[in-house]
Enzyme design. Sequence first.
Site, PDB file in Angstrom:
ATOM      1  N   GLY A 182       0.314   1.816  -9.233  1.00  0.00           N
ATOM      2  CA  GLY A 182       1.588   1.512  -9.920  1.00  0.00           C
ATOM      3  C   GLY A 182       2.669   1.115  -9.038  1.00  0.00           C
ATOM      4  O   GLY A 182       3.989   1.168  -9.602  1.00  0.00           O
ATOM      5  N   THR A 183       2.442   0.583  -7.790  1.00  0.00           N
ATOM      6  CA  THR A 183       3.653   0.104  -7.095  1.00  0.00           C
ATOM      7  C   THR A 183       4.138  -1.100  -7.772  1.00  0.00           C
ATOM      8  O   THR A 183       5.856  -1.065  -7.416  1.00  0.00           O
ATOM      9  CB  THR A 183       3.400   0.146  -5.551  1.00  0.00           C
ATOM     10  OG1 THR A 183       2.536  -0.976  -5.489  1.00  0.00           O
ATOM     11  CG2 THR A 183       2.718   1.264  -5.049  1.00  0.00           C
ATOM     12  N   ASN A 184       3.654  -1.754  -8.177  1.00  0.00           N
ATOM     13  CA  ASN A 184       4.444  -3.013  -8.923  1.00  0.00           C
ATOM     14  C   ASN A 184       5.211  -2.509 -10.204  1.00  0.00           C
ATOM     15  O   ASN A 184       5.956  -3.019 -10.467  1.00  0.00           O
ATOM     16  CB  ASN A 184       3.354  -4.101  -9.066  1.00  0.00           C
ATOM     17  CG  ASN A 184       2.911  -4.766  -8.022  1.00  0.00           C
ATOM     18  OD1 ASN A 184       3.748  -5.776  -7.715  1.00  0.00           O
ATOM     19  ND2 ASN A 184       1.754  -4.822  -7.597  1.00  0.00           N
ATOM     20  N   ILE A 212     -11.487  -5.507 -17.858  1.00  0.00           N
ATOM     21  CA  ILE A 212     -11.439  -6.767 -18.287  1.00  0.00           C
ATOM     22  C   ILE A 212     -10.993  -6.791 -19.942  1.00  0.00           C
ATOM     23  O   ILE A 212     -11.852  -5.825 -20.556  1.00  0.00           O
ATOM     24  CB  ILE A 212     -12.930  -7.469 -18.079  1.00  0.00           C
ATOM     25  CG1 ILE A 212     -13.240  -7.615 -16.604  1.00  0.00           C
ATOM     26  CG2 ILE A 212     -13.503  -8.595 -19.059  1.00  0.00           C
ATOM     27  CD1 ILE A 212     -14.630  -7.909 -16.465  1.00  0.00           C
ATOM     28  N   HIS A 243      -1.395 -11.507  -8.775  1.00  0.00           N
ATOM     29  CA  HIS A 243      -2.582 -11.662  -7.824  1.00  0.00           C
ATOM     30  C   HIS A 243      -2.311 -11.524  -6.399  1.00  0.00           C
ATOM     31  O   HIS A 243      -1.371 -12.261  -6.128  1.00  0.00           O
ATOM     32  CB  HIS A 243      -3.513 -12.586  -8.385  1.00  0.00           C
ATOM     33  CG  HIS A 243      -4.794 -13.035  -7.662  1.00  0.00           C
ATOM     34  ND1 HIS A 243      -5.858 -11.899  -7.870  1.00  0.00           N
ATOM     35  CD2 HIS A 243      -5.242 -13.608  -6.542  1.00  0.00           C
ATOM     36  CE1 HIS A 243      -6.763 -12.125  -7.126  1.00  0.00           C
ATOM     37  NE2 HIS A 243      -6.433 -13.194  -6.181  1.00  0.00           N
ATOM     38  N   ASN A 280       0.418 -12.154 -14.925  1.00  0.00           N
ATOM     39  CA  ASN A 280      -0.204 -11.241 -13.711  1.00  0.00           C
ATOM     40  C   ASN A 280       0.075 -11.423 -12.410  1.00  0.00           C
ATOM     41  O   ASN A 280       0.774 -12.669 -12.307  1.00  0.00           O
ATOM     42  CB  ASN A 280      -1.709 -11.686 -14.215  1.00  0.00           C
ATOM     43  CG  ASN A 280      -2.800 -11.071 -13.114  1.00  0.00           C
ATOM     44  OD1 ASN A 280      -2.501  -9.700 -13.179  1.00  0.00           O
ATOM     45  ND2 ASN A 280      -3.417 -11.772 -12.317  1.00  0.00           N
ATOM     46  N   MET A 321      -7.030  -3.300 -14.214  1.00  0.00           N
ATOM     47  CA  MET A 321      -8.576  -3.743 -13.413  1.00  0.00           C
ATOM     48  C   MET A 321      -9.521  -3.715 -14.546  1.00  0.00           C
ATOM     49  O   MET A 321     -10.785  -3.900 -14.143  1.00  0.00           O
ATOM     50  CB  MET A 321      -8.783  -2.931 -12.216  1.00  0.00           C
ATOM     51  CG  MET A 321      -7.848  -2.790 -11.138  1.00  0.00           C
ATOM     52  SD  MET A 321      -7.556  -4.375 -10.474  1.00  0.00           S
ATOM     53  CE  MET A 321      -6.356  -3.878  -9.040  1.00  0.00           C
TER      54      MET A 321
END
Length: 208
Positions: free
Chosen positions: A12-14, A93, A110, A108, A91
């Site tokens: 969860g650093t983002n 789907i 990436h 998102n 992560m």
Amino acid sequence: MLNIGVLVSGGGTNLQALIDAEKRGEIENGKITLVVASRSDAYALERAKNNNIKSEVLLRKNYASTDDYSDALLEVLEENNIDVVVLAGFMTIISSRVPQVYRNRIINIHPALIPSFCGKGYYGLHVHEAALERGVKVSGATVHFVNEVCDGGPIIIQQPVAVMDDDTPETLQKRIMVEAEWKILPKAVSLFCQGKLEVVGNRVIVKE
Ligand code: GAR
């Protein structure tokens, strides 16, 4: 003010970068009101708790199919009046019905310059392993809207990052996070919340 829902699976650093940006007043017209984790041991849940953000855990194994899981996710998002969804290292789907309901409202991050090192199987450290194996001199990060194609939605912001000769997947991952991901994700979310992103076909026009 738009309600932001952040979906996470790991460290969860983002998510932390988003929380810090919000505290600095850099997410204009948006507030993180919900964190949804696909793992109960995700450290991102601690970050939510420490910042008094409501969280939910949705485990894939509790649902018979990807469609059932996606329906449960949509229900949680709708119950919480979420306007914009951010996939921050999520992560698991999900079915195409999710981007259909939240058309151009799912963002998102990436960890590569799309269309390099993206699509099925390219997530987390695997992305950086593939970049080093290919020997690229530049990698980076991409923030994009999510559509039915894996990593195929309209690109909002890209930030290149240099690859060093002695990089390992771990050092490259960290540099891309620090120099790119933690900056461009909050920036894109803020632009979205201010209504400054216009999608034209597969392109995103930033309206200033
Ligand atoms: C980040 O590097 C993010 O770009 C990547 O997972 C990491 C999550 O870290 N996402 C993907 O690979 C999606 N295909 P975080 O939990 O510390 O934010």
